[in-house]
Scaffold this active site. Sequence first.
Site, short mmCIF file in Angstrom:
data_model
loop_
_atom_site.label_atom_id
_atom_site.label_comp_id
_atom_site.label_asym_id
_atom_site.label_seq_id
_atom_site.Cartn_x
_atom_site.Cartn_y
_atom_site.Cartn_z
N GLU A 118 -0.37 -9.40 -0.60
CA GLU A 118 -1.55 -9.64 -0.65
C GLU A 118 -2.34 -9.70 -2.01
O GLU A 118 -3.19 -10.73 -1.91
CB GLU A 118 -2.38 -8.84 0.34
CG GLU A 118 -1.75 -8.94 1.82
CD GLU A 118 -2.50 -7.84 2.81
OE1 GLU A 118 -3.53 -8.28 3.37
OE2 GLU A 118 -2.06 -6.56 2.90
N ALA A 124 0.96 -0.98 0.06
CA ALA A 124 -0.11 0.05 -0.08
C ALA A 124 0.99 1.41 0.06
O ALA A 124 2.10 1.10 0.29
CB ALA A 124 -0.77 -0.01 1.14
N GLY A 142 0.57 -5.02 1.32
CA GLY A 142 -0.37 -5.25 0.07
C GLY A 142 0.18 -5.71 -1.08
O GLY A 142 -0.70 -6.45 -1.82
N GLU A 162 3.42 -5.26 7.18
CA GLU A 162 2.83 -4.25 7.80
C GLU A 162 2.85 -4.01 9.27
O GLU A 162 2.80 -2.92 9.70
CB GLU A 162 1.27 -4.62 7.62
CG GLU A 162 0.64 -4.54 6.27
CD GLU A 162 0.70 -5.81 5.44
OE1 GLU A 162 1.48 -6.51 5.68
OE2 GLU A 162 0.27 -5.68 4.38
C1 LIG Z 1 12.15 -2.91 -0.09
C2 LIG Z 1 11.38 -1.71 -0.72
C3 LIG Z 1 10.09 -1.86 -1.44
C4 LIG Z 1 12.49 -0.84 -1.83
O1 LIG Z 1 13.80 -0.68 -0.91
P1 LIG Z 1 14.84 0.24 -1.40
O2 LIG Z 1 14.92 -0.07 -3.03
O3 LIG Z 1 15.84 0.33 -0.82
O4 LIG Z 1 14.36 1.67 -1.60
P2 LIG Z 1 13.91 2.77 -0.45
O5 LIG Z 1 14.64 3.59 -0.39
O6 LIG Z 1 13.41 1.96 0.65
O7 LIG Z 1 12.40 3.27 -1.22
C5 LIG Z 1 12.54 3.97 -2.41
C6 LIG Z 1 11.52 5.31 -1.94
O8 LIG Z 1 10.17 4.62 -2.21
C7 LIG Z 1 9.37 4.92 -0.94
N1 LIG Z 1 8.52 3.74 -0.59
C8 LIG Z 1 9.02 2.48 -0.48
N2 LIG Z 1 7.84 1.83 0.03
C9 LIG Z 1 6.76 2.57 -0.07
C10 LIG Z 1 5.25 2.20 0.06
N3 LIG Z 1 4.86 1.14 0.25
N4 LIG Z 1 4.60 3.48 0.15
C11 LIG Z 1 5.04 4.85 -0.29
N5 LIG Z 1 6.32 4.94 -0.47
C12 LIG Z 1 7.29 3.67 -0.57
C13 LIG Z 1 10.49 5.37 0.29
O9 LIG Z 1 9.99 5.98 1.01
C14 LIG Z 1 11.59 5.81 -0.80
O10 LIG Z 1 11.28 7.15 -1.05
P3 LIG Z 1 11.93 8.31 -0.20
O11 LIG Z 1 13.37 8.31 -0.03
O12 LIG Z 1 11.38 8.07 1.57
O13 LIG Z 1 11.29 9.67 -0.67
C15 LIG Z 1 11.54 -0.86 0.76
O14 LIG Z 1 11.14 0.70 0.34
C16 LIG Z 1 10.28 -1.10 1.61
O15 LIG Z 1 10.60 -2.03 2.30
N6 LIG Z 1 9.10 -0.66 1.47
C17 LIG Z 1 8.08 -0.93 2.45
C18 LIG Z 1 7.48 -2.24 2.18
C19 LIG Z 1 6.21 -2.21 3.12
O16 LIG Z 1 6.43 -2.41 4.29
N7 LIG Z 1 4.98 -2.43 2.67
C20 LIG Z 1 3.83 -2.27 3.48
C21 LIG Z 1 2.95 -1.10 3.27
S1 LIG Z 1 1.74 -1.33 4.22
C22 LIG Z 1 0.55 -2.28 3.26
O17 LIG Z 1 0.86 -2.55 2.31
C23 LIG Z 1 -0.68 -2.50 3.97
C24 LIG Z 1 -1.64 -3.16 3.08
C25 LIG Z 1 -2.89 -3.52 4.10
C26 LIG Z 1 -4.00 -2.75 3.46
C27 LIG Z 1 -4.00 -1.38 3.66
C28 LIG Z 1 -5.47 -0.67 3.60
C29 LIG Z 1 -5.23 0.74 3.86
C30 LIG Z 1 -6.33 1.36 4.04
C31 LIG Z 1 -7.29 0.79 5.25
C32 LIG Z 1 -7.96 1.68 6.06
C33 LIG Z 1 -8.77 1.07 6.99
C34 LIG Z 1 -8.98 1.87 8.35
C35 LIG Z 1 -10.30 2.56 8.24
C36 LIG Z 1 -10.13 3.40 9.50
C37 LIG Z 1 -11.64 3.80 9.68
O18 LIG Z 1 -12.36 3.07 9.70
O19 LIG Z 1 -11.65 5.20 9.48
#
Ligand SMILES: CC(C)(COP(=O)(O)OP(=O)(O)OC[C@H]1O[C@@H](n2cnc3c(N)ncnc32)[C@H](O)[C@@H]1OP(=O)(O)O)[C@@H](O)C(=O)NCCC(=O)NCCSC(=O)/C=C/CCCCCCCCCCCCC(=O)O
Length: 719
Positions: free
Chosen positions: A103, A61, A100, A123
């Site tokens: 997922e 996500a 995600g 997550e």
């Molecule tokens: C391994 C990586 C993917 C890549 O690593 P690397 O190549 O070394 O590069 P990085 O330097 O880490 O990243 C490069 C830039 O990209 C940015 N980045 C990375 N990942 C993301 C991301 N997922 N989103 C946005 N940006 C991202 C990073 O910041 C760098 O940019 P900058 O230098 O900071 O500018 C590595 O990046 C990595 O590990 N990434 C994270 C992976 C991760 O953990 N992913 C999980 C994300 S959470 C998720 O997926 C959740 C899913 C569940 C469903 C979600 C539903 C949401 C809405 C629900 C709402 C319900 C609540 C309701 C409340 C109410 O009722 O009110």
Amino acid sequence: MAQFTRVSRSVGLITLQNPPVNALSAVTRQGIVDAVKSALGDPKVKSVVICGQNGIFCGGADIKEFGTNITGPPLVPMIHAIEASNKPVVAAIEGSAFGGGLELALGCHYRVAHSKAKLGLTEVTLGLLPAAGGTQRLPRLIGVPAALNLITTGRHVTAAEALQLGIVDQVTDHNTVDEAVKFALSVAGKSLDARRISTYPCPRPSDVDALFEEVMQKVRQSARGAIAPIACVQAVRAAATLPYSQGMEREQELMATLFTSGQARALQYCFFAQRAVGRWSMPSGARWDTSKPRSIRKAAVIGLGTMGRGIAVALAQAGLSVVAVETQEKQFTEAKKMVSGMMERGAKRRGTAPPLDKITYSQNIQAVADVDLVIEAVFEDMALKEKVFQQLSTICKQGTFLCTNTSALDVDHLASQTRNPELVVGMHFFAPAHVMKLLEVVYGPRSSPQAVATAMQLGKKMGKVSVAVGNCRGFVGNRMLKPYLEQALFLLEEGATPELVDGALEEFGFALGVFKMSDLSGLDVGWKIRKGDGLVEPGLASGPSARIRQGRRYSPLGDLLCEQGRFGQKTGQGWYRYDKPGSRVARYDPWLHSFLEEYRTQHGIVARRMDQQEVLERCLYALINEGFRILEDGIAAGPEDIDIIYVFGYSWPRHRGGPMFYASMVGLAKVLKRLEHYHQAHPDIPYMQPCNLLRRLVASGSPPVHKWKEAIKKLRSQL
Ligand SMILES: CC(C)(COP(=O)(O)OP(=O)(O)OC[C@H]1O[C@@H](n2cnc3c(N)ncnc32)[C@H](O)[C@@H]1OP(=O)(O)O)[C@@H](O)C(=O)NCCC(=O)NCCSC(=O)/C=C/CCCCCCCCCCCCC(=O)O
């Protein structure tokens, strides 16, 4: 966005296109929904492949969307639509499939992964749970125990492990998309009845209650107050005990609580802060993007004590050729054995060969003549370090960077001992240096941007999270630690016990309270520094002046323990008692408690009751106040630098985001008010006097932490 094309005549190829990591932003989700619709509506398409552009499947996500008003199609129905499709859908996983992203892949009917791909439901590390069906599908696919392990830790698994666990169906060394297309052609037209994970029964462990009870206990212990791992266990329990649709409802309920929690905000702040510290800047205006590092192939380490050994191992493991120098015979022989052992154990854990041939040992400092960079790690003694730097300056080839691994000493003074002070920086490693992730890169006023850029890049190569900081006593981490430690001692004088102080800090989330930590690192370390600073006066003098040194309140408690030979774990006695020297379990020590009472009597102190809140406020706000001073002095470029140093180097609980983030969560006005209160109560503790910057931030409306850098710049320009 996502692009739909048709390949090999009958395969619909959906490519996620959202650089840099193909995160599932609103536009990308809409793109996937549209592309799936096109693929399913195209009669020529018999099967579908989903992949990501630029060698990465999907980073999950879009974390940047969290905390905003989320628009676009939600993930859960999007993934359900893919799973419900009557044409086979194959995920082609290259690079990463996290959160995600995995997922989404679990909603597909098949998964083909490249051998170098990494997968994980990460997550939990962001204070969330896999709420796009991950907590319900993964246990159905790989069983409850394995799913619990992955979901509660967020750990990354290799493609090989994913295959073994049954997460992926095929692993390839070739072009993943080509292989997935071949796979898609081979399964076109086949029944999908057995491929929809949500329809699988969840394998039910024989004693569900006992299993979850045990896991919950373990998770609570390691979570140190973090709520997401606990919610993860509850969600997987729902998978094991409820039908899929009810399990999904539970998953959403639990996610709703986590999503808006302070812990999730803190963990997501840490995620971005960790990346932000790489974009360093110096007060001179030099920056990461305009300073070119030099490539380092051969490095030397001078001094093979505990720190030097760890640094040598970390350098060799990063692929560098290392010259390891130790002039003392006994230490030299012992270090060679220890370093080899450390490399062998590390290699065994990673399943690789130990890089033993990367290190050459010498007892002669002349052996460093041709290296590109030297890290001096001799004993923490300025006179000794001065001598080493003078020698290095004449021995090393032109242009060699000279780095000092000091935890507090003046880097600029050492630079002044050399012919090229611009080549000198501090590289402050944390023990054990081959394990701990943090590296403070310390620049002096004369360090060149290239020297800083080179040390930062070398740190990255060594797998460290490197933070560039200015030169001052203790740099960032140890400078802030001083008021924290002092407060803990003052609390003991006033009536607290080590158990009370440590209990409050451990409940806050620290792995070890301040006294247990001090027993672990050795009380003699600080004693030696205080002696050097002229603060130690032997003996238990009485009267109030005995507790004033250099015009301010001072607690000699630590010195008195050291005079008794109580150095902590290594001597079996410190703030606690240990079964034997070297034991790790801290036990209540009646001697210490009588000693404290006697001390208070001698100094005319009447012990008073104090609660955990006072302990936390005094220890943490004193530390935070110093953090504001560090920002004011320009020693750290922003709050993120301080927070990352504390999370990675000082076991500050990550789910509290670091001290400066924590202050912003508490509210700057409240922190200021409490500091004013404690300063009034203890005017002899200068650390408690609220820092000007804090006052000015409060006066300017307490901006959120991500706006501090800007606010500080503005405040500076007004001076
Ligand atoms: C391994 C990586 C993917 C890549 O690593 P690397 O190549 O070394 O590069 P990085 O330097 O880490 O990243 C490069 C830039 O990209 C940015 N980045 C990375 N990942 C993301 C991301 N997922 N989103 C946005 N940006 C991202 C990073 O910041 C760098 O940019 P900058 O230098 O900071 O500018 C590595 O990046 C990595 O590990 N990434 C994270 C992976 C991760 O953990 N992913 C999980 C994300 S959470 C998720 O997926 C959740 C899913 C569940 C469903 C979600 C539903 C949401 C809405 C629900 C709402 C319900 C609540 C309701 C409340 C109410 O009722 O009110």
